[in-house]
Design an enzyme around this catalytic site. Structure first.
Site, PDB file in Angstrom:
ATOM      1  N   ILE A 121       0.880  -1.171   0.000  1.00  0.00           N
ATOM      2  CA  ILE A 121       0.000   0.000   0.000  1.00  0.00           C
ATOM      3  C   ILE A 121       0.915   1.217   0.000  1.00  0.00           C
ATOM      4  CG2 ILE A 121      -0.271  -0.020   2.507  1.00  0.00           C
ATOM      5  CD1 ILE A 121      -3.179   0.993   2.034  1.00  0.00           C
ATOM      6  N   ALA A 122       0.667   2.149  -0.911  1.00  0.00           N
ATOM      7  CA  ALA A 122       1.515   3.340  -1.009  1.00  0.00           C
ATOM      8  C   ALA A 122       0.706   4.503  -1.562  1.00  0.00           C
ATOM      9  CB  ALA A 122       2.712   3.067  -1.916  1.00  0.00           C
ATOM     10  N   VAL A 123       1.046   5.694  -1.087  1.00  0.00           N
ATOM     11  CA  VAL A 123       0.381   6.922  -1.505  1.00  0.00           C
ATOM     12  C   VAL A 123       1.464   7.971  -1.763  1.00  0.00           C
ATOM     13  CG1 VAL A 123      -1.222   8.752  -0.795  1.00  0.00           C
ATOM     14  CG2 VAL A 123      -1.668   6.369  -0.137  1.00  0.00           C
ATOM     15  N   GLU A 132       3.114  -6.780   6.890  1.00  0.00           N
ATOM     16  CA  GLU A 132       4.392  -6.366   7.465  1.00  0.00           C
ATOM     17  C   GLU A 132       4.510  -4.871   7.242  1.00  0.00           C
ATOM     18  OE1 GLU A 132       4.838  -8.782   4.845  1.00  0.00           O
ATOM     19  OE2 GLU A 132       5.048 -10.561   6.081  1.00  0.00           O
ATOM     20  N   ASN A 159       8.481   3.191  10.389  1.00  0.00           N
ATOM     21  CA  ASN A 159       7.375   3.922   9.770  1.00  0.00           C
ATOM     22  C   ASN A 159       6.196   4.040  10.731  1.00  0.00           C
ATOM     23  OD1 ASN A 159       5.432   5.035   8.123  1.00  0.00           O
ATOM     24  ND2 ASN A 159       5.758   3.626   6.419  1.00  0.00           N
ATOM     25  N   TYR A 178      -2.546   1.395  10.636  1.00  0.00           N
ATOM     26  CA  TYR A 178      -2.969  -0.005  10.749  1.00  0.00           C
ATOM     27  C   TYR A 178      -3.621  -0.259  12.107  1.00  0.00           C
ATOM     28  CZ  TYR A 178       0.019  -0.495   6.638  1.00  0.00           C
ATOM     29  OH  TYR A 178       0.593  -0.352   5.404  1.00  0.00           O
TER      30      TYR A 178
END
Length: 152
Positions: free
Chosen positions: A67-69, A101, A106, A113
């Protein structure tokens, strides 16, 4: 997500994970497993891809693959919308739990999460290419499945 999205996705991938970015070939391989065991999606603002996420599901277990933005769009709900979509897909596919993971360095991702109900499970030492540890997390989906009320 489709193959046409990969140039924009790879740009975000390299910017977000410079030390251990997935290759385009790896992402193409993931896309080939759609919809059988994978579910990948993009978030767009106008015509621009600003985020993406992927899920793997086998039997009753799901794994958040990525997942990345884009940095300029973080803390605006894009990551949360992607996570909502991944969790809904996991439930739709009959998963009872989701694993992931996250880099130990971070805290913003870890906090997101945790807001989604993930709990820390363990630690994978030196998991990432640059030697950073990974925190493993899990979320029980039992109460989110549509048939959960009938089972109680």
């Amino acid at each position: 997500m489709t193959a046409e999205d990969l140039p924009a996705v790879m740009e975000i991938e390299r910017a977000t994970f410079p030390a251990d970015a997935w290759s385009e070939a790896m992402l193409r391989g993931e896309l080939r497993d759609q919809p059988r065991t994978r579910h990948y999606l993009v978030a767009e603002m106008g015509e621009r891809v600003v985020g993406y996420a992927g899920l793997a599901v086998a039997a009753d277990q799901a794994d958040v693959q990525t997942i990345a933005v884009l940095a300029a769009h973080r803390r605006a709900g894009v990551g949360a919308a992607l996570m909502d979509a991944l969790l809904a897909e996991a439930v739709r596919r009959g998963a009872t739990s989701v694993f992931l993971e996250v880099r130990a360095d971070n805290p913003p991702a870890q906090a997101m999460y945790e807001r989604f109900g993930f709990r820390r499970l363990g630690l994978r030492r030196r998991y990432y290419e640059d030697g950073t540890d990974a925190i493993t997390m899990t979320k029980d989906l039992g109460s989110e499945r549509p048939d959960a009320e009938r089972e109680q």
